[in-house]
Design an enzyme around this catalytic site. Sequence first.
Site, PDB file in Angstrom:
ATOM      1  NE  ARG A 216      13.354  41.903  84.037  1.00 31.49           N
ATOM      2  CZ  ARG A 216      14.203  41.363  83.155  1.00 31.49           C
ATOM      3  NH1 ARG A 216      15.490  41.586  83.254  1.00 31.49           N
ATOM      4  NH2 ARG A 216      13.760  40.595  82.179  1.00 31.49           N
TER       5      ARG A 216
ATOM      6  CB  SER B 207      19.114  40.764  85.148  1.00 33.39           C
ATOM      7  OG  SER B 207      17.845  40.205  85.385  1.00 33.39           O
TER       8      SER B 207
ATOM      9  CD  GLU C 101      23.167  38.058  96.381  1.00 34.92           C
ATOM     10  OE1 GLU C 101      23.808  37.374  97.219  1.00 34.92           O
ATOM     11  OE2 GLU C 101      23.162  37.794  95.167  1.00 34.92           O
TER      12      GLU C 101
ATOM     13  CG  HIS D   9      13.820  37.448  88.177  1.00 31.75           C
ATOM     14  ND1 HIS D   9      14.036  38.646  87.546  1.00 31.75           N
ATOM     15  CD2 HIS D   9      14.456  36.510  87.435  1.00 31.75           C
ATOM     16  CE1 HIS D   9      14.777  38.454  86.457  1.00 31.75           C
ATOM     17  NE2 HIS D   9      15.035  37.158  86.372  1.00 31.75           N
TER      18      HIS D   9
ATOM     19  CG  ASP E  73      15.483  32.385  85.355  1.00 28.85           C
ATOM     20  OD1 ASP E  73      16.017  31.869  84.343  1.00 28.85           O
ATOM     21  OD2 ASP E  73      15.557  33.592  85.630  1.00 28.85           O
TER      22      ASP E  73
ATOM     23  NE  ARG F 297      13.515  35.978  83.019  1.00 22.45           N
ATOM     24  CZ  ARG F 297      13.667  34.724  82.623  1.00 22.45           C
ATOM     25  NH1 ARG F 297      13.093  33.743  83.299  1.00 22.45           N
ATOM     26  NH2 ARG F 297      14.391  34.431  81.567  1.00 22.45           N
TER      27      ARG F 297
END
Lengths: 319, 300
Positions: A14, A41, A62, A113, A121, A171
């Site tokens: 990312r 993030s 979203e 992620h 998470d 991630r």
Amino acid sequence: MASTLKGEKTIPTRHAYGETLVELGKLNDRVVVFEADISKSTQTYRFAEAFPDRFFNVGVAEQNMMAMAAGAAICGKIAFVSTYAVFGSMRACEQMRTSVAYPKLNVNIAVSHAGLTAYDDGVTHQAIEDLGIVRSIPNMTVVQPCDAPSTRKAVMAAAKIDGPVYLRLTRIGMPILYDAGPDFEIGKAIRLRRGNDVTIVAIGDMVFQALDAAEQLAIEGIGVDLLDMHTIKPLDQEALLESVMRTGAVVTAEDHNVVGGLGSAVAETLGEHRPTPMTRIGLQDTFAESGAYDDLLRHYGMDARHIIEAARKVMGRKK
Amino acid sequence: MNREGAEVTTVAGAESSDIVRNLTRWTRLLRYDTLRMISNADSGHPGGCMSMAEILTCLYFEVMRVDPRRPDWADRDRFILSKGHGAPILYAALARKGFFPVEELKSLRKIGSFLHGHPDISAPGVDMTTGCLGQGLSAGVGMALAGRHDRRDYRVFVVIGCGEMNEGQLWEGAASASHFHLDQITVVLDYNKLQFDGAVDEVCAPGDVRGRWQSLGWNVLEIDGHDIPQILGSLRQANECRGKPTIIIAHTIKGKGVDFMENAFLWHSLMDNGLLTKYVERMQHELNSDPDRFYAQCLW
């Protein structure tokens, strides 16, 4: 020949995405970025700082974001939509399907992620179904590069594709594999090792587990033909079939449920063109849990050791 | 009118009688085209087409900046039929405007046609693929942002249905349009008070509709959605409003103009094609014998 670089610097893909977006923004002023409140993030904050007039944070919405990107793309923009894979592929699934994929718009859905790379998470943020969902939508291109340099190339390539691209990101940090590596081309698998005993087809972060496994198998004298199948759609059938014609056995490795993802895509191709004994490494149709990434891979049977076992077993099933 | 939001915003009709007469003709023709198409296809959603006939006529034949010879013209006003099941009347408007031959209307819902059951951008003049409710306004926000970035002055018109207010995404889009101060967006709510399964208030009451939009920062106008001068007046006021998007709450009657269809929620979809086909035949006869020969020339 590439190899895992343990102990060396790792970069979450990312991050490579966020940095490349800025480069892309400099090259092309049609590039616009949509974000759903997690720019720190997803790393789109970098683009926001560089091009505030081309960055739109829509808040935690979203579905709205996906359809907004469609509206911008239909007016000539090259849109990037950033969120987590769980939300990009599922919360906004129907918007992606109807407003983006059906009219075949240049909306690039870059989602972080992926799978267990969301590790602690927990299940809510671990996308393990997305490859299967997104792959089943016509007009989609689906890519998960394994490291930062190939992510950079994938982002650049996605912008040029006249249609939607789903770009799956990690991630956690990934080693650098392709520092001076081969040219990255969407839809073309990269052969990381050549061997004639067993084929291992891996995607994303699982490429590194597969590399580990291949090195250890080599010590036993087992030659692995290892493919980084970064593009799951369109699948590089040519490379896959060429490999299994030599090896006669396949292991797939994906950070995803074994239903619908890479294992399924490979099985579809082999089933139609060259039935071959195969084993699918991935989550065995179960949700995972919170935990350290390495612990999760081990516990759910997805680390190098399990790939090695699967390779030995599948070789025993050769005809 | 009162932009601060008093009872009902009245919109004065200052249109010339020629304009109104002309638009009334087109409205009558679009109703005929639409019912003929649905009867011909033996499938479709007539009720919600009839309720927005005047609205679409005013948009396409008076207000919107479009050029049928250049459907991809970058500076054209955009139109999004968020209530995509109303596709037939949009197709009728596009055909009558000249985006494609009227003859094509016979192909609604048939294989090989670009006139799909719900609008798709493959049809000339269709600016956005719609049909899955709640998404149109979000797409409109994206179009408006793109236009602002490109320094183009096109406007974006979005027609939504009242059942669509059940969709959460509609309100996400509403918040975004206001947040980004997109005064080039005009939403028209075809408020016919009926949805597929019954009355809007019985299926899932939308609450204080006016208040909901106002609280999100929208300029809210309220009109009789079958009154052409009021529609034109409100669309012009919307065009002049600065700094925030406008919603026109257009009170309409589902099935408007067709006696057995008016306020009958079962006619959301095609309920009885025998009945509809007879009605269309009668309508055709009436139009053919109308002293205004405009209609006779337009029949198919």
